[in-house]
Design a protein around this motif. Structure first.
Motif, PDB file in Angstrom:
ATOM      1  N   ASN A 317       0.809  -1.236   0.000  1.00 37.95           N
ATOM      2  CA  ASN A 317       0.000   0.000   0.000  1.00 37.95           C
ATOM      3  C   ASN A 317       0.832   1.271   0.000  1.00 37.95           C
ATOM      4  N   LEU A 318       2.093   1.169   0.418  1.00 36.89           N
ATOM      5  CA  LEU A 318       2.922   2.383   0.461  1.00 36.89           C
ATOM      6  C   LEU A 318       3.491   2.556  -0.951  1.00 36.89           C
ATOM      7  N   ARG A 319       2.623   3.005  -1.844  1.00 33.42           N
ATOM      8  CA  ARG A 319       2.987   3.033  -3.258  1.00 33.42           C
ATOM      9  C   ARG A 319       3.885   4.229  -3.554  1.00 33.42           C
ATOM     10  N   ILE A 320       5.128   4.069  -3.103  1.00 33.18           N
ATOM     11  CA  ILE A 320       6.135   5.104  -3.314  1.00 33.18           C
ATOM     12  C   ILE A 320       7.330   4.444  -3.993  1.00 33.18           C
ATOM     13  N   GLY A 321       7.730   5.023  -5.093  1.00 38.08           N
ATOM     14  CA  GLY A 321       8.928   4.554  -5.779  1.00 38.08           C
ATOM     15  C   GLY A 321       9.680   5.751  -6.312  1.00 38.08           C
ATOM     16  N   ALA A 322      10.861   5.467  -6.863  1.00 36.57           N
ATOM     17  CA  ALA A 322      11.673   6.554  -7.415  1.00 36.57           C
ATOM     18  C   ALA A 322      12.035   6.230  -8.851  1.00 36.57           C
ATOM     19  N   LEU A 323      12.027   7.272  -9.688  1.00 31.36           N
ATOM     20  CA  LEU A 323      12.642   7.207 -11.012  1.00 31.36           C
ATOM     21  C   LEU A 323      13.827   8.151 -10.942  1.00 31.36           C
ATOM     22  N   ALA A 324      15.022   7.619 -11.182  1.00 27.73           N
ATOM     23  CA  ALA A 324      16.216   8.467 -11.127  1.00 27.73           C
ATOM     24  C   ALA A 324      16.910   8.420 -12.478  1.00 27.73           C
ATOM     25  N   ALA A 325      17.339   9.584 -12.954  1.00 27.61           N
ATOM     26  CA  ALA A 325      18.008   9.637 -14.262  1.00 27.61           C
ATOM     27  C   ALA A 325      18.811  10.919 -14.377  1.00 27.61           C
ATOM     28  N   ARG A 326      19.767  10.914 -15.307  1.00 19.93           N
ATOM     29  CA  ARG A 326      20.546  12.121 -15.576  1.00 19.93           C
ATOM     30  C   ARG A 326      20.245  12.598 -17.001  1.00 19.93           C
ATOM     31  N   GLY A 327      20.207  13.887 -17.196  1.00 18.93           N
ATOM     32  CA  GLY A 327      20.048  14.434 -18.549  1.00 18.93           C
ATOM     33  C   GLY A 327      18.612  14.788 -18.886  1.00 18.93           C
ATOM     34  N   PRO A 328      18.368  15.144 -20.159  1.00 21.07           N
ATOM     35  CA  PRO A 328      17.054  15.650 -20.570  1.00 21.07           C
ATOM     36  C   PRO A 328      15.918  14.640 -20.384  1.00 21.07           C
ATOM     37  N   VAL A 329      16.259  13.350 -20.307  1.00 17.95           N
ATOM     38  CA  VAL A 329      15.192  12.342 -20.161  1.00 17.95           C
ATOM     39  C   VAL A 329      14.381  12.561 -18.879  1.00 17.95           C
ATOM     40  N   LEU A 330      15.014  13.175 -17.878  1.00 19.05           N
ATOM     41  CA  LEU A 330      14.304  13.356 -16.605  1.00 19.05           C
ATOM     42  C   LEU A 330      13.067  14.242 -16.785  1.00 19.05           C
ATOM     43  N   GLU A 331      13.164  15.255 -17.625  1.00 19.43           N
ATOM     44  CA  GLU A 331      12.025  16.143 -17.850  1.00 19.43           C
ATOM     45  C   GLU A 331      10.896  15.387 -18.552  1.00 19.43           C
ATOM     46  N   ARG A 332      11.273  14.488 -19.478  1.00 21.35           N
ATOM     47  CA  ARG A 332      10.276  13.635 -20.143  1.00 21.35           C
ATOM     48  C   ARG A 332       9.544  12.768 -19.115  1.00 21.35           C
ATOM     49  N   LEU A 333      10.345  12.190 -18.232  1.00 20.25           N
ATOM     50  CA  LEU A 333       9.767  11.297 -17.211  1.00 20.25           C
ATOM     51  C   LEU A 333       8.823  12.083 -16.309  1.00 20.25           C
ATOM     52  N   ARG A 334       9.263  13.291 -15.946  1.00 17.50           N
ATOM     53  CA  ARG A 334       8.465  14.126 -15.052  1.00 17.50           C
ATOM     54  C   ARG A 334       7.128  14.475 -15.712  1.00 17.50           C
ATOM     55  N   THR A 335       7.184  14.813 -17.013  1.00 12.60           N
ATOM     56  CA  THR A 335       5.955  15.185 -17.716  1.00 12.60           C
ATOM     57  C   THR A 335       5.019  13.981 -17.827  1.00 12.60           C
ATOM     58  N   ALA A 336       5.576  12.812 -18.169  1.00 10.06           N
ATOM     59  CA  ALA A 336       4.744  11.603 -18.287  1.00 10.06           C
ATOM     60  C   ALA A 336       4.093  11.280 -16.945  1.00 10.06           C
ATOM     61  N   HIS A 337       4.858  11.406 -15.876  1.00  8.30           N
ATOM     62  CA  HIS A 337       4.336  11.143 -14.526  1.00  8.30           C
ATOM     63  C   HIS A 337       3.215  12.131 -14.187  1.00  8.30           C
ATOM     64  N   MET A 338       3.426  13.405 -14.531  1.00  7.66           N
ATOM     65  CA  MET A 338       2.439  14.449 -14.220  1.00  7.66           C
ATOM     66  C   MET A 338       1.135  14.205 -14.988  1.00  7.66           C
ATOM     67  N   ILE A 339       1.258  13.801 -16.259  1.00  3.68           N
ATOM     68  CA  ILE A 339       0.053  13.594 -17.072  1.00  3.68           C
ATOM     69  C   ILE A 339      -0.788  12.456 -16.487  1.00  3.68           C
ATOM     70  N   ASP A 340      -0.120  11.427 -16.002  1.00  2.00           N
ATOM     71  CA  ASP A 340      -0.824  10.269 -15.439  1.00  2.00           C
ATOM     72  C   ASP A 340      -1.387  10.519 -14.059  1.00  2.00           C
ATOM     73  N   THR A 341      -0.546  11.043 -13.167  1.00  5.62           N
ATOM     74  CA  THR A 341      -0.890  11.022 -11.741  1.00  5.62           C
ATOM     75  C   THR A 341      -0.968  12.400 -11.118  1.00  5.62           C
ATOM     76  N   MET A 342      -0.442  13.393 -11.810  1.00  2.00           N
ATOM     77  CA  MET A 342      -0.302  14.737 -11.245  1.00  2.00           C
ATOM     78  C   MET A 342       0.715  14.717 -10.118  1.00  2.00           C
ATOM     79  N   VAL A 343       0.321  14.191  -8.979  1.00  2.00           N
ATOM     80  CA  VAL A 343       1.271  14.075  -7.858  1.00  2.00           C
ATOM     81  C   VAL A 343       0.976  12.782  -7.098  1.00  2.00           C
ATOM     82  N   VAL A 344       1.981  12.246  -6.440  1.00  2.00           N
ATOM     83  CA  VAL A 344       1.739  11.145  -5.502  1.00  2.00           C
ATOM     84  C   VAL A 344       1.170  11.788  -4.229  1.00  2.00           C
TER      85      VAL A 344
END
Ligand SMILES: Cc1ncc(COP(=O)(O)O)c(C=O)c1O
Length: 466
Positions: A317-344
């Motif tokens: 139930n403690l649905r907490i995880g991390a995505l860690a990355a270096r470089g421009p891909v992080l912004e892509r990941l952040r946007t994809a996460h925001m579109i799906d979930t907005m925030v944890v």
């Protein structure tokens, strides 16, 4: 087919077993996948229930009287065979493997199937206390940043290591969400993705749901082979490889540092990302050899997108995880996460921080590791006594599962069905493959049984099935 079956099944008494899949294939002259889709439709309507390994049964409840004729949805959702075919980028929402591992076992059944440890092994007291403290915080219900609470990101960055800072980490809703988000962020529908064969059903499900073409590479004793990876990346032009570095689910195989460096060099030479699913980092057993370092620690030019999750060592139930990355891909990941979930949700993030920074945290992880090591030794011993040593060529020193090798020619689904009929739930190997495997395998999880006595009983029930 669904209409005809509805007419036949509606008058049946609750609990009546339906004809087997094979019998329906013969009766309708249809493919197995068409039969599965028809049964899935009836299950959605509440007319039948499917118990993995046991069969399909007339459901106890009448379908809701208020539901009208919903058969038009079959065309709208392209459930009819043929309508969805011919599109290589089709997103497929289909995962019997994930449904199976998340199924709640019937009363009396010993769960040697689930991927989550029994709650008695998890830090329930610390979690309750953390939830109470988080609820009292005046900030509990304030909107958190999209990427997660700064302190939680910092904790996760330090836990991963590699000199990562909190700006390199996003807080996401667990490992499964991280897999989905990352695949959709870096690949387009129709793109190839290189996977391990076998692999975790949730990885297969996320790839299919993203419309990716799965290219599965067999593993040896040290994981994926660099020469196979080189060939597959060259042949397919894939820009994404998914690897589990440690106690791979389901085989238990771990990369060596040498192998890890070779795989990273190959991926880099093809400009491909490595999505590192480090799901078992906190499940190294206390008698284990030192685990291979996370792949993200072995490079610095942004090849690796790292996934870390807290669910296995705290609670599903403690649905907490991390995505860690270096470089421009992080912004892509952040946007994809925001579109799906907005925030944890912030209350959950505050609860996680309370647990992770409590004095109980390190002790509870050590306690889980000790319990898993003890269970693994017991499970290995009991499996060898009950089914013979050939069934278990490998004894991984971490994770929560064993990968049983049934003799060539054995039928793994019959084995799993017979085990369930005797009261033991297992996962058939086919759920871990994109295509039908040619060797029979079964995954046995030793973490979910309530007690070690249940674990032994669950394995003893398999006697004579090989
Ligand atoms: C290999 C692997 N990756 C990811 C996950 C997802 O875990 P969660 O979403 O609970 O973090 C699992 C769960 O079983 C797993 O086995």
């Amino acid at each position: 087919m669904a209409r005809e079956l509805t007419r036949d099944i509606t008058p049946l008494a609750a609990g009546t077993r339906l004809p087997s899949h094979r019998a329906l294939v013969t009766r309708f002259g249809a493919s197995a996948s068409t039969v599965s889709r028809a049964l899935a439709l009836l299950a959605q309507r509440g007319l039948v229930v499917s118990r993995p390994g046991a069969g399909t049964f007339r459901a106890a409840q009448e379908p809701a009287a208020s539901s009208g004729d919903t058969t038009w949805q079959e065309a709208a959702l392209a459930l009819n065979p043929g309508l969805a075919d011919g599109n290589p980028g089709a997103r497929r929402l289909h995962s019997p493997g994930l449904s199976n591992t998340l199924a709640t076992p019937s009363p009396g059944v010993i769960d040697l199937n689930s991927g989550y440890a029994h709650h008695s092994l998890l830090p329930m007291t610390a979690l309750r206390a953390a939830l109470t403290r988080a609820a009292r915080s005046p900030h509990a219900w304030e909107r958190p940043p999209v990427g997660g609470l700064a302190d939680l990101r910092m904790w996760l960055a330090e836990d991963i290591g590699a000199g990562l800072g909190r700006e390199d980490v996003l807080v996401v809703g667990g490992g499964q969400a991280a897999l989905s988000t990352a695949m959709r962020a870096v690949a387009q529908p129709g793109d190839p993705v290189i996977l391990e064969a076998p692999t975790y059903p949730g990885t297969l499900a996320a790839a299919r749901a993203a419309g990716l073409r799965t290219v599965s590479l067999p593993l040896d004793a040290h994981g994926m082979r660099p020469d196979y990876l080189d060939d597959a990346l060259g042949r397919t032009g894939a820009r994404l490889v998914v690897l589990q570095p440690l106690y791979q689910n389901p085989t238990g195989v771990s990369l060596t540092e040498g192998r890890a460096r070779e795989l990273l060099a190959v991926a880099r030479s093809h400009d491909a990302f490595v999505l590192e699913d480090d799901y078992a980092r906190h499940m190294t057993h206390d008698d284990g050899i030192p685990p291979v370092k996370p792949l993200i620690l072995l490079e610095s030019d942004g090849t690796v997108i790292h996934i870390r999750s807290l669910t296995k060592v705290t609670s599903p139930n403690l649905r907490i995880g991390a995505l860690a990355a270096r470089g421009p891909v992080l912004e892509r990941l952040r946007t994809a996460h925001m579109i799906d979930t907005m925030v944890v949700p912030a209350p959950l993030q505050h609860t996680a921080l309370e647990v992770l920074t409590s004095s109980a945290w390190k002790r509870s992880v050590a306690r889980l590791q000790t319990a898993l090591a003890q269970r693994r030794r017991l499970a290995v011993r009991t499996v060898v006594e009950t089914l013979g040593a050939d069934v278990l060529p490998d004894h991984p020193r971490g994770g929560y599962h064993l990968w049983l090798h049934l003799p060539r020619g054995a039928d793994e689904s019959e084995f799993v069905s017979a085990a369930l009929a005797r009261g033991t739930a297992l996962a058939p190997g086919t759920y871990f493959h994109a295509d039908q495997p040619d060797v029979p395998r079964v995954r046995l999880s030793y973490a979910a049984a309530p007690t070690t006595a249940d674990l032994v009983t669950g394995i003893h029930r398999l006697e004579g099935l090989v």
